[in-house]
Design a protein around this motif. Sequence first.
Motif, PDB file in Angstrom:
ATOM      1  N   ALA A 305       0.830  -1.203   0.000  1.00  0.00           N
ATOM      2  CA  ALA A 305       0.000   0.000   0.000  1.00  0.00           C
ATOM      3  C   ALA A 305       0.867   1.256   0.000  1.00  0.00           C
ATOM      4  N   TYR A 306       1.976   1.225   0.758  1.00  0.00           N
ATOM      5  CA  TYR A 306       2.857   2.387   0.807  1.00  0.00           C
ATOM      6  C   TYR A 306       3.497   2.662  -0.553  1.00  0.00           C
ATOM      7  N   GLU A 307       3.998   1.614  -1.209  1.00  0.00           N
ATOM      8  CA  GLU A 307       4.657   1.815  -2.505  1.00  0.00           C
ATOM      9  C   GLU A 307       3.671   2.325  -3.541  1.00  0.00           C
ATOM     10  N   LEU A 308       2.464   1.775  -3.558  1.00  0.00           N
ATOM     11  CA  LEU A 308       1.458   2.231  -4.516  1.00  0.00           C
ATOM     12  C   LEU A 308       1.128   3.701  -4.283  1.00  0.00           C
ATOM     13  N   LYS A 309       0.961   4.091  -3.022  1.00  0.00           N
ATOM     14  CA  LYS A 309       0.664   5.488  -2.693  1.00  0.00           C
ATOM     15  C   LYS A 309       1.808   6.398  -3.135  1.00  0.00           C
ATOM     16  N   TYR A 310       3.033   5.947  -2.905  1.00  0.00           N
ATOM     17  CA  TYR A 310       4.197   6.748  -3.291  1.00  0.00           C
ATOM     18  C   TYR A 310       4.264   6.943  -4.806  1.00  0.00           C
ATOM     19  N   ILE A 311       4.058   5.878  -5.566  1.00  0.00           N
ATOM     20  CA  ILE A 311       4.132   5.965  -7.027  1.00  0.00           C
ATOM     21  C   ILE A 311       3.047   6.885  -7.563  1.00  0.00           C
ATOM     22  N   LEU A 312       1.818   6.688  -7.100  1.00  0.00           N
ATOM     23  CA  LEU A 312       0.698   7.464  -7.627  1.00  0.00           C
ATOM     24  C   LEU A 312       0.812   8.947  -7.282  1.00  0.00           C
ATOM     25  N   SER A 313       1.405   9.258  -6.131  1.00  0.00           N
ATOM     26  CA  SER A 313       1.503  10.661  -5.720  1.00  0.00           C
ATOM     27  C   SER A 313       2.638  11.393  -6.412  1.00  0.00           C
ATOM     28  N   GLN A 314       3.606  10.663  -6.963  1.00  0.00           N
ATOM     29  CA  GLN A 314       4.801  11.305  -7.510  1.00  0.00           C
ATOM     30  C   GLN A 314       4.898  11.269  -9.023  1.00  0.00           C
TER      31      GLN A 314
END
Length: 546
Positions: A305-314
Amino acid sequence: MTTTRLTITATPPLPSLSTYTSADTRQKPNFLSPLSAATRRNPNFLSPLSAVNRSLPPLISAAAPNLRRATPPYLAGKPKAFSAAGERGGSGGGGGGGGERETPSFVEFVTSERVKVVMMLGLALALCNADRVVMSVAIVPLSLTNNWSRSFAGVVQSSFLWGYLVSPIAGGALVDYYGGKTVMGWGVALWSLATFLTPWAAEKSLWALLFMRAMLGVAEGVALPSMNNMISRWFPQAERARAVGLAMAGFQLGSAIGLVLSPILMSKAGVFGPFVIFGLSGFLWVLVWLSATSSIPERSPQISAYELKYILSQRQKIPQPNGTKKTSKAMAMPPFKRLLSKLPTWSLMVANAMHSWGFFVILSWMPLYFNSVYHVDLRQAAWFSAVPWTMMAFVGYFGGACSDILIQRGLSITLTRKIMQSIGFFGPAVALFGLTTAKSPTIASAWLTLAVGLKAFSHSGFLVNIQEIAPQYTGVLHGLANTAGTFAAILGTVGAGYFVELVGSFKGFLWFTSFLYIVAALFWNQFSTGEQVNFDEAGRYQSSIS
Protein backbone atom coordinates in the motif's frame (compact mmCIF):
# COMPACT_ATOMS: atom_id res chain seq x y z
CA MET A 1 -8.70 29.34 72.29
CA THR A 2 -10.39 28.33 69.13
CA THR A 3 -8.35 26.25 66.75
CA THR A 4 -9.02 26.59 63.03
CA ARG A 5 -8.32 23.47 60.96
CA LEU A 6 -7.34 23.94 57.35
CA THR A 7 -8.28 20.95 55.26
CA ILE A 8 -6.55 20.53 51.90
CA THR A 9 -8.19 18.16 49.47
CA ALA A 10 -6.69 16.88 46.26
CA THR A 11 -7.89 18.79 43.24
CA PRO A 12 -9.41 16.50 40.67
CA PRO A 13 -7.54 16.48 37.32
CA LEU A 14 -8.64 18.97 34.75
CA PRO A 15 -10.68 17.53 31.94
CA SER A 16 -8.78 17.35 28.68
CA LEU A 17 -9.22 20.14 26.20
CA SER A 18 -10.67 17.70 23.70
CA THR A 19 -13.56 17.04 26.13
CA TYR A 20 -14.74 20.60 25.71
CA THR A 21 -13.84 21.14 22.11
CA SER A 22 -15.29 17.89 20.88
CA ALA A 23 -18.29 17.07 23.05
CA ASP A 24 -19.43 20.39 24.52
CA THR A 25 -19.11 22.33 21.33
CA ARG A 26 -21.23 19.79 19.53
CA GLN A 27 -23.94 19.77 22.23
CA LYS A 28 -23.74 23.44 23.35
CA PRO A 29 -22.28 25.60 20.60
CA ASN A 30 -22.49 28.75 22.79
CA PHE A 31 -21.12 27.31 26.04
CA LEU A 32 -18.11 29.69 25.97
CA SER A 33 -20.17 32.84 25.53
CA PRO A 34 -20.21 33.68 29.32
CA LEU A 35 -16.41 33.56 29.29
CA SER A 36 -16.34 35.88 26.33
CA ALA A 37 -18.55 38.38 28.14
CA ALA A 38 -16.48 38.17 31.34
CA THR A 39 -13.33 38.74 29.35
CA ARG A 40 -14.73 41.86 27.80
CA ARG A 41 -15.57 43.22 31.27
CA ASN A 42 -12.24 42.21 32.87
CA PRO A 43 -9.20 41.60 30.62
CA ASN A 44 -7.37 39.78 33.43
CA PHE A 45 -10.24 37.40 34.01
CA LEU A 46 -8.42 34.46 32.42
CA SER A 47 -4.93 35.19 33.75
CA PRO A 48 -5.06 32.32 36.29
CA LEU A 49 -5.39 29.93 33.36
CA SER A 50 -1.89 30.85 32.21
CA ALA A 51 -0.52 28.39 34.75
CA VAL A 52 -2.59 25.69 33.16
CA ASN A 53 -1.32 26.84 29.77
CA ARG A 54 2.26 26.40 31.00
CA SER A 55 1.48 22.86 32.12
CA LEU A 56 0.11 21.73 28.73
CA PRO A 57 3.44 21.05 26.93
CA PRO A 58 4.50 18.37 29.46
CA LEU A 59 1.07 16.81 29.21
CA ILE A 60 1.30 16.74 25.42
CA SER A 61 4.79 15.24 25.59
CA ALA A 62 3.52 12.53 27.89
CA ALA A 63 0.74 11.77 25.45
CA ALA A 64 3.09 11.69 22.44
CA PRO A 65 3.71 7.91 22.57
CA ASN A 66 -0.01 7.34 22.25
CA LEU A 67 -0.12 9.75 19.32
CA ARG A 68 2.75 7.93 17.64
CA ARG A 69 0.96 4.64 18.04
CA ALA A 70 -1.97 6.16 16.19
CA THR A 71 0.15 6.94 13.12
CA PRO A 72 -1.11 5.08 10.02
CA PRO A 73 1.08 2.04 9.31
CA TYR A 74 1.97 3.07 5.75
CA LEU A 75 3.47 6.34 7.02
CA ALA A 76 5.31 4.97 10.03
CA GLY A 77 9.04 5.44 9.81
CA LYS A 78 8.92 7.05 6.36
CA PRO A 79 11.24 10.05 6.18
CA LYS A 80 10.14 13.16 4.37
CA ALA A 81 12.21 15.18 1.94
CA PHE A 82 11.54 18.43 0.21
CA SER A 83 10.57 17.89 -3.41
CA ALA A 84 12.29 20.34 -5.69
CA ALA A 85 10.55 18.70 -8.63
CA GLY A 86 7.18 19.12 -7.01
CA GLU A 87 7.90 22.77 -6.33
CA ARG A 88 8.67 23.39 -9.97
CA GLY A 89 5.33 22.01 -11.02
CA GLY A 90 5.27 21.35 -14.72
CA SER A 91 8.97 21.81 -15.26
CA GLY A 92 9.93 19.57 -12.43
CA GLY A 93 7.50 16.88 -13.32
CA GLY A 94 6.02 14.17 -11.33
CA GLY A 95 5.61 16.11 -8.13
CA GLY A 96 2.80 15.25 -5.85
CA GLY A 97 1.51 18.77 -5.70
CA GLY A 98 4.65 20.39 -4.30
CA GLY A 99 5.73 20.68 -0.71
CA GLU A 100 6.86 17.46 0.92
CA ARG A 101 7.00 13.94 -0.38
CA GLU A 102 7.93 10.65 1.15
CA THR A 103 11.38 9.39 0.20
CA PRO A 104 11.97 5.64 0.41
CA SER A 105 15.26 4.43 1.77
CA PHE A 106 17.77 2.55 -0.37
CA VAL A 107 16.67 -0.78 1.11
CA GLU A 108 13.01 0.03 0.44
CA PHE A 109 13.90 1.01 -3.12
CA VAL A 110 15.88 -2.12 -4.03
CA THR A 111 13.28 -4.44 -2.46
CA SER A 112 10.28 -2.69 -4.00
CA GLU A 113 7.93 -4.18 -6.57
CA ARG A 114 8.91 -1.57 -9.15
CA VAL A 115 12.54 -2.67 -8.98
CA LYS A 116 11.44 -6.27 -9.53
CA VAL A 117 9.66 -5.07 -12.67
CA VAL A 118 12.72 -3.22 -13.94
CA MET A 119 14.93 -6.25 -13.23
CA MET A 120 12.63 -8.37 -15.40
CA LEU A 121 12.92 -5.70 -18.08
CA GLY A 122 16.70 -5.86 -17.72
CA LEU A 123 16.65 -9.63 -18.24
CA ALA A 124 14.52 -9.20 -21.36
CA LEU A 125 16.94 -6.62 -22.76
CA ALA A 126 19.87 -8.91 -21.91
CA LEU A 127 18.28 -11.64 -24.01
CA CYS A 128 17.49 -9.08 -26.70
CA ASN A 129 21.11 -8.03 -27.08
CA ALA A 130 22.56 -11.52 -26.61
CA ASP A 131 20.41 -12.74 -29.50
CA ARG A 132 21.74 -9.88 -31.62
CA VAL A 133 25.42 -10.30 -30.90
CA VAL A 134 25.58 -14.03 -31.48
CA MET A 135 25.85 -13.27 -35.19
CA SER A 136 28.73 -10.86 -34.52
CA VAL A 137 30.73 -13.86 -33.28
CA ALA A 138 29.28 -16.46 -35.65
CA ILE A 139 29.98 -14.27 -38.67
CA VAL A 140 33.70 -15.15 -38.52
CA PRO A 141 33.34 -18.95 -38.99
CA LEU A 142 30.34 -18.47 -41.31
CA SER A 143 32.38 -16.12 -43.54
CA LEU A 144 35.22 -18.65 -43.72
CA THR A 145 32.84 -21.51 -44.47
CA ASN A 146 30.85 -19.67 -47.15
CA ASN A 147 33.68 -17.51 -48.55
CA TRP A 148 31.87 -14.24 -47.77
CA SER A 149 33.69 -10.95 -48.32
CA ARG A 150 33.74 -8.35 -45.56
CA SER A 151 31.21 -6.21 -47.38
CA PHE A 152 28.82 -9.18 -47.72
CA ALA A 153 29.42 -10.07 -44.07
CA GLY A 154 28.25 -6.54 -43.27
CA VAL A 155 25.09 -7.17 -45.31
CA VAL A 156 24.38 -10.39 -43.38
CA GLN A 157 24.84 -8.62 -40.04
CA SER A 158 22.68 -5.71 -41.12
CA SER A 159 19.79 -8.06 -42.07
CA PHE A 160 18.70 -7.81 -38.45
CA LEU A 161 18.32 -4.06 -38.92
CA TRP A 162 16.07 -4.48 -41.96
CA GLY A 163 13.39 -5.85 -39.70
CA TYR A 164 14.30 -3.49 -36.87
CA LEU A 165 13.60 -0.61 -39.24
CA VAL A 166 9.98 -1.67 -39.74
CA SER A 167 8.67 -2.28 -36.24
CA PRO A 168 9.63 0.54 -33.84
CA ILE A 169 6.94 3.05 -34.88
CA ALA A 170 4.16 0.46 -35.17
CA GLY A 171 5.44 -1.26 -32.05
CA GLY A 172 5.54 2.04 -30.19
CA ALA A 173 1.92 2.76 -31.10
CA LEU A 174 0.96 -0.74 -29.91
CA VAL A 175 2.81 -0.13 -26.64
CA ASP A 176 0.91 3.13 -26.04
CA TYR A 177 -2.35 1.33 -26.86
CA TYR A 178 -2.03 -2.06 -25.15
CA GLY A 179 0.66 -1.37 -22.54
CA GLY A 180 4.25 -2.51 -22.19
CA LYS A 181 3.56 -5.85 -20.52
CA THR A 182 1.56 -7.35 -23.36
CA VAL A 183 3.74 -6.04 -26.19
CA MET A 184 6.99 -6.99 -24.46
CA GLY A 185 5.71 -10.52 -23.82
CA TRP A 186 4.83 -11.03 -27.49
CA GLY A 187 8.09 -9.44 -28.60
CA VAL A 188 10.30 -11.73 -26.50
CA ALA A 189 8.33 -14.79 -27.59
CA LEU A 190 8.70 -13.95 -31.29
CA TRP A 191 12.38 -12.99 -31.22
CA SER A 192 13.22 -16.10 -29.18
CA LEU A 193 11.45 -18.20 -31.81
CA ALA A 194 13.43 -16.46 -34.57
CA THR A 195 16.70 -17.07 -32.70
CA PHE A 196 15.82 -20.72 -32.07
CA LEU A 197 15.03 -21.29 -35.77
CA THR A 198 18.16 -19.55 -37.10
CA PRO A 199 20.20 -22.81 -37.37
CA TRP A 200 17.43 -24.39 -39.45
CA ALA A 201 17.25 -21.28 -41.67
CA ALA A 202 21.04 -21.18 -42.19
CA GLU A 203 21.05 -24.80 -43.37
CA LYS A 204 18.03 -24.18 -45.59
CA SER A 205 19.38 -21.27 -47.67
CA LEU A 206 21.03 -17.88 -47.45
CA TRP A 207 17.71 -16.14 -48.08
CA ALA A 208 16.09 -18.07 -45.26
CA LEU A 209 18.89 -16.97 -42.92
CA LEU A 210 18.48 -13.32 -43.94
CA PHE A 211 14.70 -13.57 -43.49
CA MET A 212 15.03 -15.09 -40.00
CA ARG A 213 17.46 -12.39 -38.90
CA ALA A 214 15.07 -9.75 -40.26
CA MET A 215 12.22 -11.31 -38.28
CA LEU A 216 14.42 -11.11 -35.20
CA GLY A 217 14.74 -7.39 -35.86
CA VAL A 218 10.97 -6.96 -36.29
CA ALA A 219 10.30 -8.59 -32.91
CA GLU A 220 13.09 -6.75 -31.07
CA GLY A 221 11.87 -3.39 -32.33
CA VAL A 222 9.28 -3.30 -29.53
CA ALA A 223 11.76 -3.94 -26.69
CA LEU A 224 12.93 -0.41 -25.89
CA PRO A 225 9.52 1.29 -26.39
CA SER A 226 8.02 -1.32 -24.04
CA MET A 227 10.76 -0.69 -21.50
CA ASN A 228 10.18 3.06 -21.58
CA ASN A 229 6.42 2.58 -21.30
CA MET A 230 6.70 0.33 -18.25
CA ILE A 231 9.17 2.62 -16.48
CA SER A 232 7.05 5.73 -17.11
CA ARG A 233 4.14 4.00 -15.36
CA TRP A 234 6.01 2.32 -12.52
CA PHE A 235 8.58 4.99 -11.54
CA PRO A 236 8.30 8.60 -10.34
CA GLN A 237 10.23 11.03 -12.49
CA ALA A 238 12.97 11.51 -9.90
CA GLU A 239 13.78 7.75 -10.09
CA ARG A 240 13.49 7.16 -13.83
CA ALA A 241 17.13 7.70 -14.77
CA ARG A 242 18.14 5.04 -12.24
CA ALA A 243 15.41 2.73 -13.54
CA VAL A 244 16.54 3.18 -17.13
CA GLY A 245 20.12 2.64 -15.96
CA LEU A 246 19.15 -0.68 -14.37
CA ALA A 247 17.22 -1.86 -17.43
CA MET A 248 19.95 -0.80 -19.85
CA ALA A 249 22.55 -2.47 -17.64
CA GLY A 250 20.84 -5.70 -18.60
CA PHE A 251 20.98 -4.62 -22.23
CA GLN A 252 24.73 -4.07 -22.08
CA LEU A 253 25.39 -7.19 -20.02
CA GLY A 254 23.53 -9.08 -22.74
CA SER A 255 26.22 -7.93 -25.17
CA ALA A 256 28.96 -9.12 -22.82
CA ILE A 257 27.21 -12.44 -22.13
CA GLY A 258 26.64 -13.06 -25.81
CA LEU A 259 30.20 -12.20 -26.80
CA VAL A 260 31.77 -14.30 -24.03
CA LEU A 261 29.49 -17.34 -24.06
CA SER A 262 29.05 -17.65 -27.82
CA PRO A 263 32.61 -18.87 -28.58
CA ILE A 264 32.42 -21.30 -25.64
CA LEU A 265 29.06 -22.69 -26.73
CA MET A 266 30.26 -22.90 -30.32
CA SER A 267 33.27 -24.96 -29.26
CA LYS A 268 30.98 -27.37 -27.37
CA ALA A 269 27.82 -27.47 -29.50
CA GLY A 270 28.83 -26.16 -32.92
CA VAL A 271 28.37 -22.79 -34.59
CA PHE A 272 24.63 -22.73 -33.93
CA GLY A 273 24.68 -23.84 -30.28
CA PRO A 274 24.27 -20.31 -28.85
CA PHE A 275 21.20 -19.68 -31.00
CA VAL A 276 19.39 -22.67 -29.49
CA ILE A 277 20.39 -21.89 -25.88
CA PHE A 278 19.42 -18.22 -26.02
CA GLY A 279 16.17 -19.00 -27.83
CA LEU A 280 15.05 -21.44 -25.13
CA SER A 281 16.01 -18.95 -22.42
CA GLY A 282 13.64 -16.42 -23.97
CA PHE A 283 10.69 -18.83 -23.76
CA LEU A 284 11.38 -19.34 -20.05
CA TRP A 285 11.47 -15.58 -19.48
CA VAL A 286 8.05 -15.13 -21.11
CA LEU A 287 6.45 -17.60 -18.67
CA VAL A 288 7.81 -15.71 -15.66
CA TRP A 289 6.94 -12.29 -17.11
CA LEU A 290 3.30 -13.09 -17.78
CA SER A 291 2.75 -14.64 -14.36
CA ALA A 292 4.71 -12.25 -12.12
CA THR A 293 4.27 -8.69 -13.47
CA SER A 294 1.52 -6.14 -14.14
CA SER A 295 1.36 -3.41 -16.77
CA ILE A 296 0.61 -0.71 -14.17
CA PRO A 297 1.14 -0.69 -10.38
CA GLU A 298 -2.60 -0.38 -9.69
CA ARG A 299 -3.10 -3.88 -11.08
CA SER A 300 -0.26 -5.54 -9.18
CA PRO A 301 -1.36 -7.94 -6.43
CA GLN A 302 2.14 -7.96 -4.88
CA ILE A 303 2.67 -4.21 -4.42
CA SER A 304 2.45 -2.75 -0.91
CA ALA A 305 0.00 0.00 0.00
CA TYR A 306 2.86 2.39 0.81
CA GLU A 307 4.66 1.82 -2.51
CA LEU A 308 1.46 2.23 -4.52
CA LYS A 309 0.66 5.49 -2.69
CA TYR A 310 4.20 6.75 -3.29
CA ILE A 311 4.13 5.97 -7.03
CA LEU A 312 0.70 7.46 -7.63
CA SER A 313 1.50 10.66 -5.72
CA GLN A 314 4.80 11.30 -7.51
CA ARG A 315 4.44 10.22 -11.10
CA GLN A 316 3.17 12.22 -14.04
CA LYS A 317 -0.51 11.79 -14.81
CA ILE A 318 -0.65 9.94 -18.12
CA PRO A 319 -3.37 7.96 -19.86
CA GLN A 320 -3.47 4.36 -18.70
CA PRO A 321 -3.29 1.54 -21.24
CA ASN A 322 -6.80 0.62 -22.30
CA GLY A 323 -7.92 3.65 -20.31
CA THR A 324 -10.13 4.99 -23.10
CA LYS A 325 -12.36 3.46 -25.68
CA LYS A 326 -10.51 1.60 -28.40
CA THR A 327 -12.90 2.96 -31.00
CA SER A 328 -11.43 6.44 -30.61
CA LYS A 329 -9.75 7.51 -33.84
CA ALA A 330 -7.39 9.81 -31.95
CA MET A 331 -6.12 6.83 -30.00
CA ALA A 332 -5.56 4.76 -33.13
CA MET A 333 -3.59 7.38 -35.07
CA PRO A 334 -0.91 9.34 -33.19
CA PRO A 335 -0.29 12.91 -34.42
CA PHE A 336 2.84 12.16 -36.44
CA LYS A 337 2.78 15.51 -38.23
CA ARG A 338 2.71 17.47 -34.99
CA LEU A 339 5.32 15.20 -33.41
CA LEU A 340 7.69 15.84 -36.30
CA SER A 341 7.00 19.59 -36.29
CA LYS A 342 8.80 20.10 -32.96
CA LEU A 343 12.57 20.46 -32.65
CA PRO A 344 12.71 18.47 -29.37
CA THR A 345 11.48 15.47 -31.36
CA TRP A 346 14.28 15.95 -33.88
CA SER A 347 16.82 16.29 -31.10
CA LEU A 348 15.71 12.86 -29.85
CA MET A 349 15.94 11.39 -33.35
CA VAL A 350 19.41 12.82 -34.00
CA ALA A 351 20.64 11.65 -30.60
CA ASN A 352 19.30 8.12 -31.07
CA ALA A 353 20.68 7.99 -34.61
CA MET A 354 24.18 8.80 -33.35
CA HIS A 355 23.84 6.49 -30.38
CA SER A 356 22.78 3.61 -32.66
CA TRP A 357 25.50 4.36 -35.23
CA GLY A 358 28.20 4.07 -32.60
CA PHE A 359 26.54 1.15 -30.82
CA PHE A 360 26.11 -1.10 -33.86
CA VAL A 361 29.44 -0.24 -35.44
CA ILE A 362 31.23 -1.21 -32.21
CA LEU A 363 28.98 -4.20 -31.55
CA SER A 364 29.20 -5.62 -35.07
CA TRP A 365 32.79 -4.92 -36.02
CA MET A 366 34.92 -4.95 -32.88
CA PRO A 367 35.47 -8.75 -32.76
CA LEU A 368 36.62 -8.60 -36.38
CA TYR A 369 38.60 -5.41 -35.64
CA PHE A 370 40.63 -7.10 -32.89
CA ASN A 371 41.00 -10.22 -35.02
CA SER A 372 42.28 -8.38 -38.10
CA VAL A 373 44.20 -5.44 -36.59
CA TYR A 374 45.77 -7.14 -33.54
CA HIS A 375 45.64 -10.72 -34.80
CA VAL A 376 43.97 -12.21 -31.73
CA ASP A 377 41.92 -15.38 -32.09
CA LEU A 378 38.13 -15.41 -31.98
CA ARG A 379 37.76 -16.22 -28.27
CA GLN A 380 40.22 -13.50 -27.24
CA ALA A 381 38.58 -11.05 -29.62
CA ALA A 382 35.22 -11.77 -27.98
CA TRP A 383 36.70 -11.15 -24.53
CA PHE A 384 38.30 -7.86 -25.61
CA SER A 385 34.97 -6.79 -27.12
CA ALA A 386 32.92 -7.90 -24.10
CA VAL A 387 34.79 -5.93 -21.41
CA PRO A 388 33.51 -2.51 -22.62
CA TRP A 389 29.87 -3.63 -22.51
CA THR A 390 30.28 -4.81 -18.92
CA MET A 391 31.68 -1.40 -18.03
CA MET A 392 28.77 0.26 -19.84
CA ALA A 393 26.30 -1.63 -17.65
CA PHE A 394 27.81 -0.27 -14.42
CA VAL A 395 28.45 3.26 -15.73
CA GLY A 396 24.86 3.43 -17.01
CA TYR A 397 23.45 2.91 -13.53
CA PHE A 398 26.01 5.32 -12.03
CA GLY A 399 25.00 7.99 -14.54
CA GLY A 400 21.34 7.41 -13.77
CA ALA A 401 21.90 7.79 -10.03
CA CYS A 402 23.88 11.01 -10.57
CA SER A 403 21.12 12.35 -12.82
CA ASP A 404 18.41 11.66 -10.24
CA ILE A 405 20.48 13.28 -7.49
CA LEU A 406 20.99 16.44 -9.56
CA ILE A 407 17.25 16.75 -10.17
CA GLN A 408 16.39 16.06 -6.53
CA ARG A 409 18.79 18.83 -5.48
CA GLY A 410 17.05 21.38 -7.68
CA LEU A 411 18.92 21.36 -11.01
CA SER A 412 16.50 21.72 -13.89
CA ILE A 413 15.62 18.62 -15.87
CA THR A 414 16.63 20.32 -19.13
CA LEU A 415 20.13 21.14 -17.90
CA THR A 416 20.54 17.69 -16.34
CA ARG A 417 19.67 15.94 -19.60
CA LYS A 418 22.08 18.15 -21.54
CA ILE A 419 24.92 17.44 -19.13
CA MET A 420 24.35 13.69 -19.28
CA GLN A 421 24.09 13.63 -23.07
CA SER A 422 27.17 15.80 -23.52
CA ILE A 423 29.20 13.29 -21.51
CA GLY A 424 27.60 10.49 -23.53
CA PHE A 425 28.69 12.00 -26.87
CA PHE A 426 31.83 14.09 -26.32
CA GLY A 427 33.38 11.30 -24.24
CA PRO A 428 33.18 8.58 -26.93
CA ALA A 429 34.34 11.07 -29.57
CA VAL A 430 37.63 11.57 -27.71
CA ALA A 431 38.01 7.90 -26.75
CA LEU A 432 37.48 6.57 -30.29
CA PHE A 433 40.16 8.91 -31.52
CA GLY A 434 42.45 7.49 -28.82
CA LEU A 435 41.55 3.96 -29.98
CA THR A 436 43.10 4.65 -33.37
CA THR A 437 46.45 5.38 -31.67
CA ALA A 438 46.59 2.14 -29.64
CA LYS A 439 49.59 -0.11 -30.36
CA SER A 440 48.44 -3.21 -28.48
CA PRO A 441 45.11 -5.02 -27.95
CA THR A 442 45.22 -4.22 -24.23
CA ILE A 443 45.53 -0.46 -24.81
CA ALA A 444 42.91 -0.66 -27.55
CA SER A 445 40.53 -2.45 -25.20
CA ALA A 446 41.10 0.26 -22.58
CA TRP A 447 40.21 3.03 -25.04
CA LEU A 448 37.21 1.07 -26.27
CA THR A 449 36.07 0.47 -22.68
CA LEU A 450 36.29 4.21 -22.00
CA ALA A 451 34.33 5.02 -25.16
CA VAL A 452 31.54 2.55 -24.47
CA GLY A 453 31.44 3.35 -20.74
CA LEU A 454 31.01 7.10 -21.30
CA LYS A 455 28.45 6.34 -23.99
CA ALA A 456 26.22 4.95 -21.21
CA PHE A 457 25.53 8.48 -19.96
CA SER A 458 23.21 8.79 -22.97
CA HIS A 459 20.75 6.57 -21.09
CA SER A 460 20.25 9.46 -18.65
CA GLY A 461 20.05 11.91 -21.55
CA PHE A 462 17.89 11.30 -24.58
CA LEU A 463 16.59 7.88 -23.49
CA VAL A 464 14.89 9.22 -20.34
CA ASN A 465 13.91 12.44 -22.12
CA ILE A 466 11.53 10.44 -24.34
CA GLN A 467 9.32 9.90 -21.28
CA GLU A 468 9.45 13.55 -20.26
CA ILE A 469 8.50 15.65 -23.27
CA ALA A 470 5.33 13.65 -24.07
CA PRO A 471 4.50 10.84 -21.61
CA GLN A 472 1.27 10.04 -23.49
CA TYR A 473 3.26 9.34 -26.68
CA THR A 474 6.28 7.60 -25.15
CA GLY A 475 5.99 4.52 -27.37
CA VAL A 476 5.49 6.44 -30.62
CA LEU A 477 8.29 8.90 -29.86
CA HIS A 478 10.62 6.02 -29.06
CA GLY A 479 9.54 4.38 -32.30
CA LEU A 480 10.39 7.50 -34.31
CA ALA A 481 13.75 7.82 -32.55
CA ASN A 482 14.46 4.11 -33.05
CA THR A 483 13.62 4.33 -36.75
CA ALA A 484 16.12 7.16 -37.18
CA GLY A 485 18.61 5.12 -35.17
CA THR A 486 18.04 2.04 -37.31
CA PHE A 487 18.67 3.96 -40.54
CA ALA A 488 21.93 5.21 -39.02
CA ALA A 489 22.84 1.73 -37.76
CA ILE A 490 22.30 0.15 -41.19
CA LEU A 491 24.35 2.89 -42.83
CA GLY A 492 27.11 2.56 -40.26
CA THR A 493 27.23 -1.25 -40.21
CA VAL A 494 27.20 -1.70 -43.99
CA GLY A 495 29.26 1.44 -44.58
CA ALA A 496 32.02 0.26 -42.27
CA GLY A 497 32.43 -2.94 -44.30
CA TYR A 498 32.64 -1.11 -47.63
CA PHE A 499 34.88 1.59 -46.15
CA VAL A 500 37.38 -0.99 -44.87
CA GLU A 501 37.37 -2.78 -48.24
CA LEU A 502 38.02 0.45 -50.13
CA VAL A 503 40.52 2.07 -47.77
CA GLY A 504 41.95 -1.02 -46.10
CA SER A 505 41.75 0.37 -42.55
CA PHE A 506 39.25 1.00 -39.75
CA LYS A 507 41.08 4.12 -38.60
CA GLY A 508 39.44 6.62 -40.96
CA PHE A 509 35.98 5.28 -40.17
CA LEU A 510 36.56 5.70 -36.44
CA TRP A 511 37.67 9.30 -37.00
CA PHE A 512 34.51 9.96 -38.97
CA THR A 513 32.42 8.46 -36.15
CA SER A 514 34.13 10.78 -33.64
CA PHE A 515 33.24 13.78 -35.80
CA LEU A 516 29.58 12.68 -35.96
CA TYR A 517 29.46 12.36 -32.15
CA ILE A 518 30.53 16.00 -31.78
CA VAL A 519 27.96 17.27 -34.29
CA ALA A 520 25.15 15.29 -32.61
CA ALA A 521 26.12 16.64 -29.17
CA LEU A 522 25.95 20.23 -30.41
CA PHE A 523 22.54 19.64 -32.01
CA TRP A 524 21.19 18.07 -28.80
CA ASN A 525 22.37 20.92 -26.59
CA GLN A 526 20.78 23.46 -28.90
CA PHE A 527 17.31 21.97 -29.34
CA SER A 528 16.51 19.51 -26.54
CA THR A 529 14.31 20.29 -23.52
CA GLY A 530 13.24 18.63 -20.29
CA GLU A 531 9.87 20.42 -20.33
CA GLN A 532 6.69 18.73 -21.41
CA VAL A 533 5.83 19.61 -25.02
CA ASN A 534 2.23 20.07 -26.15
CA PHE A 535 1.75 17.83 -29.17
CA ASP A 536 -2.07 17.97 -28.97
CA GLU A 537 -3.58 21.04 -30.59
CA ALA A 538 -7.07 20.28 -29.27
CA GLY A 539 -5.77 19.35 -25.84
CA ARG A 540 -6.74 15.67 -26.10
CA TYR A 541 -4.66 13.47 -23.82
CA GLN A 542 -2.71 16.50 -22.61
CA SER A 543 -0.72 15.34 -19.63
CA SER A 544 -0.66 17.37 -16.43
CA ILE A 545 1.76 17.17 -13.55
CA SER A 546 0.12 17.30 -10.17
